[in-house]
Design an enzyme around this catalytic site. Structure first.
Site, PDB file in Angstrom:
ATOM      1  N   GLY A 286      35.573   6.169 -20.614  1.00 36.94           N
ATOM      2  CA  GLY A 286      34.505   5.338 -19.539  1.00 36.94           C
ATOM      3  C   GLY A 286      33.250   5.898 -20.014  1.00 36.94           C
ATOM      4  O   GLY A 286      32.409   5.775 -21.331  1.00 36.94           O
TER       5      GLY A 286
ATOM      6  N   ASP B  75      47.614   0.967 -22.207  1.00 34.05           N
ATOM      7  CA  ASP B  75      46.278   1.723 -22.340  1.00 34.05           C
ATOM      8  C   ASP B  75      45.808   2.296 -23.141  1.00 34.05           C
ATOM      9  O   ASP B  75      44.982   2.645 -23.988  1.00 34.05           O
ATOM     10  CB  ASP B  75      45.400   1.079 -21.107  1.00 34.05           C
ATOM     11  CG  ASP B  75      44.198   1.712 -20.765  1.00 34.05           C
ATOM     12  OD1 ASP B  75      43.408   1.028 -21.144  1.00 34.05           O
ATOM     13  OD2 ASP B  75      43.822   3.265 -20.805  1.00 34.05           O
TER      14      ASP B  75
ATOM     15  N   GLU C 116      31.389   2.063 -27.402  1.00 38.08           N
ATOM     16  CA  GLU C 116      31.070   3.337 -26.182  1.00 38.08           C
ATOM     17  C   GLU C 116      32.101   3.232 -25.218  1.00 38.08           C
ATOM     18  O   GLU C 116      33.067   4.185 -24.541  1.00 38.08           O
ATOM     19  CB  GLU C 116      30.374   4.317 -25.782  1.00 38.08           C
ATOM     20  CG  GLU C 116      30.381   5.925 -25.519  1.00 38.08           C
ATOM     21  CD  GLU C 116      30.690   6.865 -26.309  1.00 38.08           C
ATOM     22  OE1 GLU C 116      31.698   6.992 -26.656  1.00 38.08           O
ATOM     23  OE2 GLU C 116      30.087   7.316 -27.546  1.00 38.08           O
TER      24      GLU C 116
ATOM     25  N   LYS D 225      43.484   2.570 -26.740  1.00 40.48           N
ATOM     26  CA  LYS D 225      42.307   3.878 -27.438  1.00 40.48           C
ATOM     27  C   LYS D 225      43.176   4.472 -28.203  1.00 40.48           C
ATOM     28  O   LYS D 225      41.898   5.301 -29.510  1.00 40.48           O
ATOM     29  CB  LYS D 225      42.443   4.582 -25.541  1.00 40.48           C
ATOM     30  CG  LYS D 225      41.521   4.265 -24.394  1.00 40.48           C
ATOM     31  CD  LYS D 225      41.390   4.230 -24.233  1.00 40.48           C
ATOM     32  CE  LYS D 225      41.490   3.636 -22.012  1.00 40.48           C
ATOM     33  NZ  LYS D 225      41.251   4.487 -21.411  1.00 40.48           N
TER      34      LYS D 225
ATOM     35  N   ARG E   5      33.994 -16.414 -14.788  1.00 44.28           N
ATOM     36  CA  ARG E   5      35.019 -18.122 -14.310  1.00 44.28           C
ATOM     37  C   ARG E   5      35.146 -18.814 -12.915  1.00 44.28           C
ATOM     38  O   ARG E   5      35.138 -19.600 -12.973  1.00 44.28           O
ATOM     39  CB  ARG E   5      36.712 -17.354 -14.610  1.00 44.28           C
ATOM     40  CG  ARG E   5      36.743 -16.495 -16.047  1.00 44.28           C
ATOM     41  CD  ARG E   5      38.290 -16.236 -16.238  1.00 44.28           C
ATOM     42  NE  ARG E   5      38.346 -14.945 -15.489  1.00 44.28           N
ATOM     43  CZ  ARG E   5      39.743 -14.230 -15.276  1.00 44.28           C
ATOM     44  NH1 ARG E   5      41.070 -14.991 -15.830  1.00 44.28           N
ATOM     45  NH2 ARG E   5      39.415 -13.285 -14.088  1.00 44.28           N
ATOM     46  N   ARG E   6      34.442 -17.624 -11.649  1.00 40.81           N
ATOM     47  CA  ARG E   6      34.194 -18.473 -11.053  1.00 40.81           C
ATOM     48  C   ARG E   6      33.088 -18.635 -10.273  1.00 40.81           C
ATOM     49  O   ARG E   6      32.773 -17.645 -10.076  1.00 40.81           O
ATOM     50  CB  ARG E   6      34.755 -18.102  -9.715  1.00 40.81           C
ATOM     51  CG  ARG E   6      36.231 -17.646 -10.087  1.00 40.81           C
ATOM     52  CD  ARG E   6      37.351 -17.283  -8.379  1.00 40.81           C
ATOM     53  NE  ARG E   6      37.528 -15.819  -9.124  1.00 40.81           N
ATOM     54  CZ  ARG E   6      38.206 -14.745 -10.075  1.00 40.81           C
ATOM     55  NH1 ARG E   6      38.427 -15.139 -10.831  1.00 40.81           N
ATOM     56  NH2 ARG E   6      37.525 -13.105 -10.013  1.00 40.81           N
TER      57      ARG E   6
ATOM     58  N   ILE F 247      32.475   8.928 -20.608  1.00 40.83           N
ATOM     59  CA  ILE F 247      32.689  10.335 -21.361  1.00 40.83           C
ATOM     60  C   ILE F 247      32.558   9.631 -23.021  1.00 40.83           C
ATOM     61  O   ILE F 247      32.907   9.112 -23.325  1.00 40.83           O
ATOM     62  CB  ILE F 247      33.968  10.918 -21.947  1.00 40.83           C
ATOM     63  CG1 ILE F 247      34.868  10.758 -20.569  1.00 40.83           C
ATOM     64  CG2 ILE F 247      33.540  11.871 -22.615  1.00 40.83           C
ATOM     65  CD1 ILE F 247      35.712  11.473 -20.265  1.00 40.83           C
TER      66      ILE F 247
END
Length: 433
Positions: free
Chosen positions: A136, A203, A131, A207, A48-49, A138
């Site tokens: 993360g 969050d 994944e 998951k 974006r920047r 794992i």
């Protein structure tokens, strides 16, 4: 024999995770080529920047036109790490339509629209790997989707958000209150300036939807997941937990019903025994406990967030997708053949820890016990203690045997109507037994 023409990779997003993906692709280029069977080339990076300095990435690869990048036609794999619903969804489906496979870390999008994305990937004969979307570094999705493909998974129980685990661990170890622990997490960089997605369970719920869908071969959307945040957990709750030989964790729980006819997915704080493996997960680490018929109990543990850990999962998927590309094949897609109904939270059966503020006088315990009995909720233990700093009040802690959420809700509503019950201090589920 290694193919000399490189596989071209487009990277969407170059923040904490994306920059690590680019760095590893560059510094480990020879190893990646040897493992894949062909070199991989970073062909473009959408940001974006564009004016921001990005060390190690040639300026000519930077573009603000992500749509043009995924439409190029010579891109073999698109790595999406921008997050959010749009424009990520449109970019991913556009990538499929123009011949690219996709590696994503976008839990929110996959929890909401995973079925449609899998359908688009299948329509165009491409891979969709993710994944990095759940825990993360794992390895969890691939074991569930491939290693346990011949087994029957009955339960997935886990800590899948490092921010909340850090806060709860700090409250447990130091006696700190919620706000104090949150402030420390923010100062250390574990919590965002706006921690709502973490502490309110959004969050973890995304998951949980992904994990439940894979584990039970059933489409589970984010809206199917019961969600309860941890902002109401107090230092007093940890005192009560320790008295029971427990601690408190924010858990994602995906379960198959005992009769096998339905599944549930939920996220909420819960007491778990100190003897359970998840009780020892400290700091910002994640861990997921899987229970299946043949394999029994398995636990996956490690860092669940951060640039390098998440990039590790992304690169693992990239290697797998590139290998498939070379072999003219695709990996596992969506498996939703079971199509089990997702039950409501009211049907979930578990134990409960209820703390009541009651009048400190004879007969109160009998009244409370009668209410539990009338609603079919069996009491395991009761503890009553007068309070010196109160005006004729006492604390009454009730731990139930297993009961449905609906029956417990009815019980609490009836308790609130008793003149001798001054208030319900806390209600917490007890899991992991």
């Amino acid at each position: 024999m290694m193919r000399t023409r490189p596989l071209k990779v487009a990277l969407l997003g170059c923040g904490v995770v994306g920059s690590e993906v680019a760095r590893i692709m560059t510094t480990h280029a020879d190893d990646l080529a040897a493992r894949i069977g062909a070199p991989v080339e970073l062909a473009g990076v959408a940001v974006r920047r564009p004016g921001k300095v990005r060390e190690g990435i040639p300026a000519e690869l930077i573009t603000t036109d992500a749509t043009a990048l995924v439409k190029r036609g010579d891109i073999d794999v698109v790595v999406e790490v921008i997050g959010g619903i749009e424009p990520a969804r449109t970019l991913i489906t556009t990538a499929f339509a123009h011949g690219a496979s996709v590696v994503s870390a976008n839990k929110a999008l996959l929890a909401q629209d995973g079925a449609d994305l899998h359908a688009a990937a299948e329509q165009h004969g491409r891979d969709l790997y993710y994944e990095a979307a759940v825990a993360g570094a794992i390895p969890l999705i691939r074991p569930l989707r491939e290693s346990l493909a011949g087994d029957k998974v009955n339960r997935v129980l886990g800590i899948v958000n490092g921010t909340t685990n850090f806060i709860l661990d700090k409250m447990d170890s130091s006696g700190a209150g919620y706000q104090e622990a949150l402030d420390e997490a923010t100062a250390l960089g574990y919590a965002e300036a706006d921690p709502t997605a973490d502490v309110e369970g959004f969050d973890a719920a995304a998951k949980a939807a992904i994990l439940a869908g894979i584990a039970f071969h059933t489409r589970v959307r984010l809206d199917d997941v019961y969600r309860e945040g941890m902002t109401e957990v107090t230092a007093a709750d940890f005192v009560s937990a320790r008295e029971m030989g427990c601690t408190i964790k924010l858990l994602a729980i995906c379960e198959r019903a005992e009769d096998g006819g339905s599944v549930t997915a939920r996220v909420h704080p819960a007491m778990i025994p100190l003897t359970h493996p998840l009780a020892s997960v400290r700091g910002a680490y994640n861990a997921v406990f899987v229970e299946s018929d043949a394999a029994g109990q398995l636990m996956f543990y490690g860092p669940g967030a951060g640039g390098s850990p998440t990039a590790s999962a992304v690169l693992g998927d990239l290697v797998a997708v590139c290998r498939n590309r070379l072999n003219g094949a695709t990996g596992p897609g969506e498996s939703a053949y079971a199509a089990l109904p997702v039950s409501s939270m009211g049907e979930v059966v578990t134990r409960y820890h209820i703390s009541l503020d009651v009048a400190d006088k004879p007969g109160v315990l009998a009244q409370v016990a009668t209410v539990f009995a009338e609603h079919g909720v069996s009491i395991d233990t009761v503890r009553q203690q007068g309070r010196q700093d109160s005006d004729g009040e006492a604390s009454l802690v009730v731990v139930t045997h297993r009961a449905s959420d609906a029956s417990l809700t009815g019980t609490v509503e009836a308790l609130r109507k008793l003149d001798t019950v001054r208030g319900v201090a806390s209600i917490m589920r007890v899991e992991g037994e």
